[in-house]
Design an enzyme around this catalytic site. Structure first.
Site, mmCIF file in Angstrom:
data_model
loop_
_atom_site.group_PDB
_atom_site.id
_atom_site.type_symbol
_atom_site.label_atom_id
_atom_site.label_comp_id
_atom_site.label_asym_id
_atom_site.label_seq_id
_atom_site.Cartn_x
_atom_site.Cartn_y
_atom_site.Cartn_z
ATOM 1 N N CYS A 107 0.676 -75.995 -26.180
ATOM 2 C CA CYS A 107 0.377 -74.956 -25.172
ATOM 3 C C CYS A 107 -0.004 -73.639 -25.854
ATOM 4 O O CYS A 107 -1.065 -73.536 -26.443
ATOM 5 C CB CYS A 107 1.572 -74.817 -24.226
ATOM 6 S SG CYS A 107 1.120 -74.175 -22.635
ATOM 7 N N HIS A 209 4.466 -80.235 -22.826
ATOM 8 C CA HIS A 209 5.853 -79.876 -23.130
ATOM 9 C C HIS A 209 6.726 -81.084 -22.781
ATOM 10 O O HIS A 209 6.220 -82.120 -22.352
ATOM 11 C CB HIS A 209 6.288 -78.702 -22.241
ATOM 12 C CG HIS A 209 5.581 -77.424 -22.506
ATOM 13 N ND1 HIS A 209 5.781 -76.656 -23.630
ATOM 14 C CD2 HIS A 209 4.645 -76.771 -21.761
ATOM 15 C CE1 HIS A 209 5.034 -75.572 -23.562
ATOM 16 N NE2 HIS A 209 4.328 -75.616 -22.447
HETATM 17 N N1 GLN Z 1 0.703 -68.162 -22.162
HETATM 18 C C1 GLN Z 1 -0.117 -69.377 -22.175
HETATM 19 C C2 GLN Z 1 -0.630 -69.756 -20.774
HETATM 20 O O1 GLN Z 1 -0.040 -69.345 -19.789
HETATM 21 C C3 GLN Z 1 0.685 -70.528 -22.755
HETATM 22 C C4 GLN Z 1 1.882 -70.908 -21.872
HETATM 23 C C5 GLN Z 1 2.832 -71.873 -22.578
HETATM 24 O O2 GLN Z 1 2.914 -71.942 -23.798
HETATM 25 N N2 GLN Z 1 3.629 -72.611 -21.752
HETATM 26 O O3 GLN Z 1 -1.579 -70.499 -20.656
#
Ligand code: GLN
Length: 260
Positions: A107, A209
């Site tokens: 992510c 995740h």
């Molecule tokens: N901040 C990034 C987004 O919202 C990654 C989010 C995350 O790592 N869960 O796309």
């Protein structure tokens, strides 16, 4: 098991060095579980593991580390680490990628492997450019279970990978990156082109995740094999009984398909 399939890792001298990027800031939704999975799957095989935390200000010796992990983080966390990522870590990480170290980004970490992440109505957060991708925040968060069928070029013995996604960023692949897989259930990279994740050589990233690796042992082993091959040449890991992990994976796939 025929000759070329016989395990070629002799546990007496084998060691894997993992570099964990920004554990204090970039480890949302239990992404630290990926480190534990890599560690445990090596230990079960008698392979020694050293985990080196690479936080703010920590320097990197690209020749020393075999596998880098970069977990997820909200926009705020990505901004906090940005200066250090560019000034202290970018060049050695780029060199490590050229030297064949393995990278896994999830992510927010995945996004910063690319050229940039553009949060909503804000300046770009520059990436390190080891993946030919760009990410632009969308106007809705992409949240939920995700199932993807991995790229057949990766030749994983189990094609499906499962996890949970929560991102507003929409990632688009350039010519030099290949999709890690195609979405079966969920949004994936951008909710438009049905791709999920990306890889280039030994650099991998995705939006799963969960954490990703405990439920997808075949991917964990691919990363371990490639990281060890960097030091020891061709590697075939001893098989592990993954029946419990794969039962979990199947139940997640069934559940995800039901609620899609
Ligand atoms: N901040 C990034 C987004 O919202 C990654 C989010 C995350 O790592 N869960 O796309």
């Amino acid at each position: 098991m025929n000759k070329e399939q016989q395990p070629t890792i002799s546990s007496k001298k084998t060691r894997l060095i993992i570099g964990w990027l920004y554990p204090k800031y970039m480890s949302t939704y239990g992404d630290r579980g990926n480190i534990l999975t890599l560690w445990q799957r090596c230990r079960w095989r008698g392979i020694e593991v050293t985990v080196k935390e690479l936080d703010m200000g920590d320097k990197i010796n690209p020749a020393y580390i075999d596998l880098y992990f970069f977990g997820g983080g909200q926009d705020q966390a990505q901004k906090i680490i940005s200066e250090d990522l560019q000034k202290v870590k970018r060049d050695p990480l780029r060199k490590a990628a050229r030297l064949g170290s393995v990278f896994l980004g999830i992510c927010g970490g995945f996004q910063l492997f690319g050229h940039y992440y553009r949060p909503a109505n804000e300046m770009d957060i520059p990436g390190i450019g080891i993946l030919d991708i760009v990410t632009i925040a969308g106007n809705k968060r992409m949240i939920g279970n995700i199932v993807a069928e991995t790229n057949e070029k990766l030749n994983m013995d189990r094609k499906l990978i499962v996890g949970f996604e929560n991102h507003s960023g929409k990632t688009y692949l350039g010519k030099r990156a290949a999709p890690l897989g195609n979405v079966v259930v969920g949004f994936g990279n951008n909710g438009e082109d049905r791709t999920e994740g990306a890889y280039q050589g030994n650099v991998f990233g995705c939006y799963l995740h969960g954490p990703l690796l405990p439920k997808n042992p075949q991917f964990a082993d691919l990363l371990i094999e490639r990281a060890l091959e960097r030091k020891y040449g061709h590697v075939v890991l001893e098989p592990i009984d993954d029946s419990l992990e794969l039962e979990t994976q199947e139940s997640v796939v069934e559940r995800a398909k039901k609620i899609q």
